[in-house]
Structure formats: C-alpha cells, structure tokens
Design a protein around this motif. Structure first.
Motif, short mmCIF file in Angstrom:
data_model
loop_
_atom_site.label_atom_id
_atom_site.label_comp_id
_atom_site.label_asym_id
_atom_site.label_seq_id
_atom_site.Cartn_x
_atom_site.Cartn_y
_atom_site.Cartn_z
N ILE A 75 0.86 -1.18 0.00
CA ILE A 75 0.00 0.00 0.00
C ILE A 75 0.89 1.22 0.00
O ILE A 75 1.88 1.28 0.75
N THR A 76 0.55 2.19 -0.85
CA THR A 76 1.29 3.46 -0.88
C THR A 76 0.35 4.57 -0.43
O THR A 76 -0.76 4.70 -0.95
N VAL A 77 0.82 5.34 0.53
CA VAL A 77 0.03 6.43 1.10
C VAL A 77 0.87 7.69 1.11
O VAL A 77 2.08 7.63 1.37
N SER A 78 0.26 8.80 0.81
CA SER A 78 0.98 10.07 0.89
C SER A 78 1.17 10.48 2.35
O SER A 78 0.29 10.23 3.19
N GLU A 79 2.28 11.10 2.63
CA GLU A 79 2.53 11.56 3.99
C GLU A 79 1.44 12.53 4.41
O GLU A 79 1.07 13.44 3.66
N GLY A 80 0.89 12.33 5.60
CA GLY A 80 -0.20 13.16 6.10
C GLY A 80 -1.58 12.60 5.81
O GLY A 80 -2.57 13.03 6.43
N ALA A 81 -1.67 11.66 4.91
CA ALA A 81 -2.96 11.04 4.59
C ALA A 81 -3.29 9.97 5.61
O ALA A 81 -2.44 9.51 6.38
N SER A 82 -4.57 9.56 5.59
CA SER A 82 -4.99 8.51 6.51
C SER A 82 -4.64 7.13 5.96
O SER A 82 -4.41 6.96 4.76
N LEU A 83 -4.63 6.16 6.87
CA LEU A 83 -4.22 4.80 6.50
C LEU A 83 -5.18 3.78 7.08
O LEU A 83 -5.65 3.93 8.22
N GLU A 84 -5.50 2.77 6.31
CA GLU A 84 -6.22 1.61 6.83
C GLU A 84 -5.63 0.35 6.23
O GLU A 84 -5.60 0.21 5.00
N LEU A 85 -5.16 -0.54 7.05
CA LEU A 85 -4.64 -1.84 6.62
C LEU A 85 -5.64 -2.91 7.03
O LEU A 85 -6.06 -2.97 8.18
N ARG A 86 -5.94 -3.78 6.10
CA ARG A 86 -6.99 -4.77 6.33
C ARG A 86 -6.45 -6.08 6.87
O ARG A 86 -5.36 -6.52 6.50
N CYS A 87 -7.24 -6.68 7.74
CA CYS A 87 -6.91 -7.98 8.31
C CYS A 87 -8.20 -8.74 8.54
O CYS A 87 -9.11 -8.25 9.20
N ASN A 88 -8.28 -9.95 8.01
CA ASN A 88 -9.40 -10.84 8.26
C ASN A 88 -8.86 -12.12 8.88
O ASN A 88 -7.84 -12.64 8.45
N TYR A 89 -9.57 -12.62 9.87
CA TYR A 89 -9.09 -13.81 10.57
C TYR A 89 -10.15 -14.90 10.51
O TYR A 89 -11.33 -14.65 10.27
N SER A 90 -9.70 -16.10 10.76
CA SER A 90 -10.59 -17.24 10.89
C SER A 90 -10.22 -17.98 12.15
O SER A 90 -9.07 -18.41 12.31
N TYR A 91 -11.20 -18.09 13.05
CA TYR A 91 -10.97 -18.81 14.31
C TYR A 91 -12.32 -19.12 14.92
O TYR A 91 -13.21 -18.29 14.91
N GLY A 92 -12.49 -20.31 15.44
CA GLY A 92 -13.78 -20.77 15.90
C GLY A 92 -14.26 -20.18 17.21
O GLY A 92 -15.44 -20.24 17.53
N ALA A 93 -13.36 -19.59 17.97
CA ALA A 93 -13.74 -19.02 19.27
C ALA A 93 -13.28 -17.57 19.31
O ALA A 93 -12.83 -17.02 18.31
N THR A 94 -13.40 -16.93 20.47
CA THR A 94 -12.94 -15.55 20.60
C THR A 94 -11.42 -15.50 20.51
O THR A 94 -10.74 -16.20 21.25
N PRO A 95 -10.91 -14.71 19.61
CA PRO A 95 -9.46 -14.71 19.39
C PRO A 95 -8.73 -13.61 20.15
O PRO A 95 -9.33 -12.63 20.59
#
Lengths: 114, 113
Positions: A11-31
């Motif tokens: 991901i390329t972001v300009s300095e001063g801009a906002s950022l969001e990095l995505r993460c999806n998980y798989s787990y059968g119970a509370t992780p």
C-alpha cells in the motif's frame, strides 16, 4: 486452526494522509488479535492487541484498530501517516485459551510518498 | 528493560553444513518461541518452550532442526544439515507467560549457498 488474511501486499500512502490496513481472521472461538510492525533488518514490534472488552483499541505511534466480530476483521488505522511509518505490518491471531500460538498473516508493506 | 537478544545477526553457510542460533529472552519471561520467517511471508512458529519444557514443536522439521532451552533461560536452535530452503530469518520471541504479548528479537538472517 486459526488463519489470517492480509489482502493487500503493498500500500502506498501520501505523507499526512490517513491509513487503513486490512486484516481478516478465521478462528472458531474468541481470538486474541495483534498488529506488529517490522522495519527492515529488525524484529517485530507490538503496535496493539485485542483480548476482550472495547472493540476499538489504541496502540503506540498513534495507531488504532477495530475488532468487528461480524466481519471477522481487525483493521489497523492511523489518521495521519508519517514517513517513519514505512515498514511491514503483520496481523496475527492467537487462541484465547491454553498456550498462546500466534498465526501471522503474510504482511502488508507500507510505502509513504512525500 | 533489555530486549530479546539474538546472535549472530547474519550467517552464511553452504548446504549440508550445520548452524546454531542463540537467544537470550527478556529476564523473567517464562515462554520462549522460535519462528522462521521466509522472505515475503509472515513468521511461522517452529517451537515454543514454557520454562525448559517444549509446549509445541508441531511445525519443527525434526529430522534436521533441534532446539533446547536448558535451565529455562537461554535457548539455542540448530539446523543440521542445512538445505537451501532453510534460508530465512530466524526470530526468537519471549513472553512473561503463555497468554501475554510476545516480544521479538532482531533475528538471525541465514543464507544457504
């Protein structure tokens, strides 16, 4: 067994801009959920963690992440990116009970443009 | 507090040779982990110690990799004989207990020629 998906390799972001990095998980119970940052030639530094309670967690260096159970996501955000934030970011999921075993995603490399 | 110490930082060997890595965890941390991080991938757990006992070594290639944590403090990871696919960064981490966040060392970068 748990697993983690980080869909963005770079991901390329300009300095001063906002950022969001995505993460999806798989787990059968509370992780347990973690975000780590790795600068070149260095080990991993813990940015923040979610164990339970408030689903919006604050971390170091101005980062935050929100746990959304319905979406199995734990996205990392920062309102204003600094050039020093350029690094590799890893999301990890661990079991809540028993001996902690972390499974890491493949990472997202953040590039910051001037 | 001092962080997790690892040595050496870099190692270059030829295939079929042996190599050993050393890790000194944060003082008082009962749990110690060894990870393998191949270029472009996230770390993969090789072995986990609780004090000087092995908790999880399900992903350790036991025909060539071995690890020990004598006296429940320092740990060594050995590869014998090394293969080309063992080229990676080997990270050591420790935590106060098994359910506390892990703290990582800077790793040992291993190159196999």
């Amino acid at each position: 067994a748990q697993s983690v998906t980080q869909p963005d390799i770079h991901i390329t972001v300009s300095e001063g801009a906002s950022l969001e990095l995505r993460c999806n998980y798989s787990y059968g119970a509370t992780p347990y959920l973690f975000w780590y940052v790795q600068s070149p030639g260095q080990g991993l530094q813990l940015l923040l963690k979610y164990f339970s309670g408030d689903t919006l967690v604050q971390g170091i260096k101005g980062f935050e992440a929100e746990f959304k159970r319905s979406q199995s996501s734990f996205n990392l955000r920062k309102p204003s990116v600094h050039w020093s934030d350029a690094a590799e970011y890893f999301c990890a999921v661990g079991a809540l009970t028993g001996f902690q075993k972390l499974v890491f995603g493949t990472g997202t490399r953040l590039l910051v443009s001037p | 507090e001092a962080g997790v110490a690892q040595s050496p930082r870099y190692k270059i060997i030829e295939k079929r040779q042996s190599v050993a890595f050393w890790c000194n965890p944060i003082s008082g941390h009962a749990t110690l982990y060894w990870y393998q991080q191949i270029l472009g991938q996230g770390p993969k757990l090789l072995i986990q110690f609780q004090n000087n006992g092995v908790v999880d070594d399900s992903q350790l290639p036991k025909d060539r990799f071995s690890a020990e944590r004598l006296k429940g403090v320092d740990s060594t990871l050995k590869i014998q004989p090394a293969k080309l696919e063992d080229s990676a960064v080997y990270l050591c981490a420790s935590s106060l207990s098994s359910n506390q966040p892990q703290h990582f060392g800077d790793g040992t970068r291993l190159s196999i020629l």
